[in-house]
Design a protein around this motif. Structure first.
Motif, PDB file in Angstrom:
ATOM      1  N   ARG A 174       0.900  -1.240   0.116  1.00  0.00           N
ATOM      2  CA  ARG A 174      -0.108  -0.132  -0.115  1.00  0.00           C
ATOM      3  C   ARG A 174       0.661   1.363   0.052  1.00  0.00           C
ATOM      4  O   ARG A 174       0.604   2.178  -0.859  1.00  0.00           O
ATOM      5  CB  ARG A 174      -0.849  -0.083   1.379  1.00  0.00           C
ATOM      6  N   VAL A 177       2.202   1.783  -3.559  1.00  0.00           N
ATOM      7  CA  VAL A 177       1.207   2.264  -4.406  1.00  0.00           C
ATOM      8  C   VAL A 177       1.207   3.864  -4.157  1.00  0.00           C
ATOM      9  O   VAL A 177       1.161   4.681  -5.143  1.00  0.00           O
ATOM     10  CB  VAL A 177      -0.001   1.810  -4.192  1.00  0.00           C
TER      11      VAL A 177
ATOM     12  N   SER B 188      -3.387   1.958  -9.690  1.00  0.00           N
ATOM     13  CA  SER B 188      -3.728   0.820  -8.780  1.00  0.00           C
ATOM     14  C   SER B 188      -4.577  -0.165  -9.664  1.00  0.00           C
ATOM     15  O   SER B 188      -4.448  -1.188  -9.372  1.00  0.00           O
ATOM     16  CB  SER B 188      -4.730   1.332  -7.514  1.00  0.00           C
ATOM     17  N   ASN B 192      -3.375  -4.146 -10.566  1.00  0.00           N
ATOM     18  CA  ASN B 192      -4.118  -5.619 -10.491  1.00  0.00           C
ATOM     19  C   ASN B 192      -4.144  -6.465 -11.690  1.00  0.00           C
ATOM     20  O   ASN B 192      -4.112  -7.656 -11.641  1.00  0.00           O
ATOM     21  CB  ASN B 192      -5.727  -5.274 -10.159  1.00  0.00           C
TER      22      ASN B 192
END
Lengths: 239, 239
Positions: A174, A177, B188, B192
Motif C-alpha cells: 500500500r 502504491v 492501482s 491488479n
C-alpha cells in the motif's frame, strides 16, 4: 514426544543414510540463507559483486536439490523405510524444493538490486524492504532450526510468524502504491521494490512450508491448509 | 520407449493402486483447470459469481492434495515400489503440489477480478491478459495430457512453450509500466492486471514443472535445471 531421534535403527547403515539426508538439507539451507542475506545486502549497499554472487550460487543450490532428491529415491528403493523414517525421506524431498525456490526468489531480489543500482534518486521503499527482509531471514533461520531439531513448538512459531509477515507485506505494498501515485516518475523504480517485497513474502511462505513439513514428520499429521489454532488443538489432543 | 504402461505388475492390487493415483491426479488437474478458466472469465466478464466459485473450489483442491499425498505414502509403505513405479509415486506427490499452486494462483486472479470489477473506467491491459491466459491454459492442458499418456515429446513441447510465455509476460509488463506512466490515475487498476499476469506466468511455470516430472518418470532423468537443448540431446542418446 516433542522431538524425534534418528538413532533407533537396527541397521547402522540406515542411520547413516538418514543422517546424511538431514545434513545435506541443512547444508543446502545454509547456502540459500547466504543467498538471501547477500541479496538483501546487495539492495542496501548497491554492491554489484554481492548481487552477482547470489546468482552464481544458483547452480550449486540446484545441484544440491537434484543430488538430495536422488539420494531420497535411493533410500526409498534400497531401505524401504516405514513410519517416521518414510516421512523423513518424503519431507526431505519436499523441503529441498522449498529451499530451491528460496534461492530462486533471492536471485530475483539480486536482479532487482542490479536494476535499482542504476538509479540516481533516493531509494524510496528501502525502509519497508529492510524491515521485511530482517523478519523473513529470521523466519527462514527458525524453520531450518526446527527441522534440524525436529522441533514442533519451534515450527508452530514459524507458522505464526508467517501471518505477521503477510500483514507487513500488504501494508508495504500500500505504501508503494501511494508513492507511485505521488510521484509517477518513480513508477519503474518502485515496481522493482515491489517485486523484491513480493519475493520476500514468497520466501516467508516457503519457510512456513518447511515448518509444516517438520510437524508432519514428527506428528504424522498433515497440517497444510489447516488454521494454526486447529493444529494446536490437534496436537494437544495427541499428547 | 516414449510411453509407459501401468499394466505390468504381478499384483493386480498394485496396478489398481497406481491407476488410482493417476486418476486422482487427473481429477485434481481437471478441477484446477476449471478454476483457471473461471478466474480468467471472471476478469473478462466482471462476473462476481464466477470469481467466488473459484475461491470456493479451493477447499476441494486442498483436500485432493492432502488425500493423494496420503495415498502416496501408503503405497510406498505397503508396496515398496521400485524403479518406474517408485518414480510414479514420487512424481505424483510433486505434481499435486504444482496443481495446488495453480489453484492458489487462480484464486489470486479471481481476487483481482473482484477488485477490478469495482472500476468504472476502461479495462486497460485486458488484451494482454486474454492473450496470455489463453496460452497458459493450453500449456496446463497439454501438461496434464502428457501426464495422462506418459508422453515425453508432448512434455518437451510444454517446456518449450514456457519460454514463449515468459517472453510474453515480460513484454506485457513493459506495456503496463508505460500505461501507468502515461496515466498515473490508472496505477492501482493496472497493478491488479500486473498481479494477474504474474499469476498466469507462475501457472506456466507449474505446467512446465509437471512436464519435467513426466520426463523424469518415463526416462528416469532429472531434467530440472537443464536447458531444453541439453535434455533433447540426452534423450536422443538414450534411444
Amino acid at each position: 514426544m516433542e522431538n524425534m531421534h534418528l538413532d533407533q535403527h537396527i541397521s547402522k547403515q540406515f542411520n547413516t543414510d538418514l543422517e546424511k539426508l538431514r545434513t545435506a538439507v541443512l547444508e543446502m539451507g545454509g547456502l540459500v540463507e547466504g543467498q538471501l542475506a547477500d541479496a538483501v545486502k546487495a539492495i542496501e549497499t548497491g554492491s554489484m559483486r554481492l548481487a552477482e554472487k547470489v546468482q552464481e550460487t544458483e547452480d550449486e543450490v540446484n545441484q544440491y536439490e537434484v543430488n538430495i532428491d536422488a539420494q531420497c529415491t535411493e533410500v526409498l528403493a534400497r531401505r524401504q523405510p516405514a513410519a517416521s523414517d518414510l516421512r523423513l525421506v518424503l519431507i526431505v524431498s519436499k523441503a529441498i524444493r522449498d529451499l530451491e525456490r528460496v534461492g530462486d526468489e533471492s536471485s530475483k531480489i539480486a536482479r532487482m538490486a542490479i536494476e535499482l543500482s542504476d538509479e540516481e534518486t533516493d531509494p524510496d521503499g528501502f525502509v519497508e524492504l529492510r524491515h521485511m527482509s530482517s523478519n523473513v531471514q529470521k523466519m527462514l533461520n527458525a524453520a531450518l532450526d526446527a527441522f534440524a531439531r525436529f522441533d514442533v513448538p519451534a515450527a508452530l512459531k514459524v507458522m505464526r510468524e508467517d501471518k505477521h509477515v503477510d500483514r507487513e507485506y500488504k501494508s508495504a505494498i500500500r505504501e508503494m502504491v501511494t508513492m507511485m501515485m505521488e510521484d509517477p516518475r518513480s513508477i519503474s523504480r518502485v515496481l522493482n521494490v515491489i517485486w523484491s517485497l513480493r519475493a520476500l513474502e514468497r520466501i516467508g511462505d516457503h519457510a512456513r512450508n518447511i515448518a509444516e513439513h517438520v510437524i508432519y514428520l514428527v506428528r504424522g499429521t498433515d497440517v497444510r491448509h489447516i488454521s494454526i489454532k486447529e493444529i494446536e488443538k490437534q496436537l494437544d489432543q495427541d499428547q
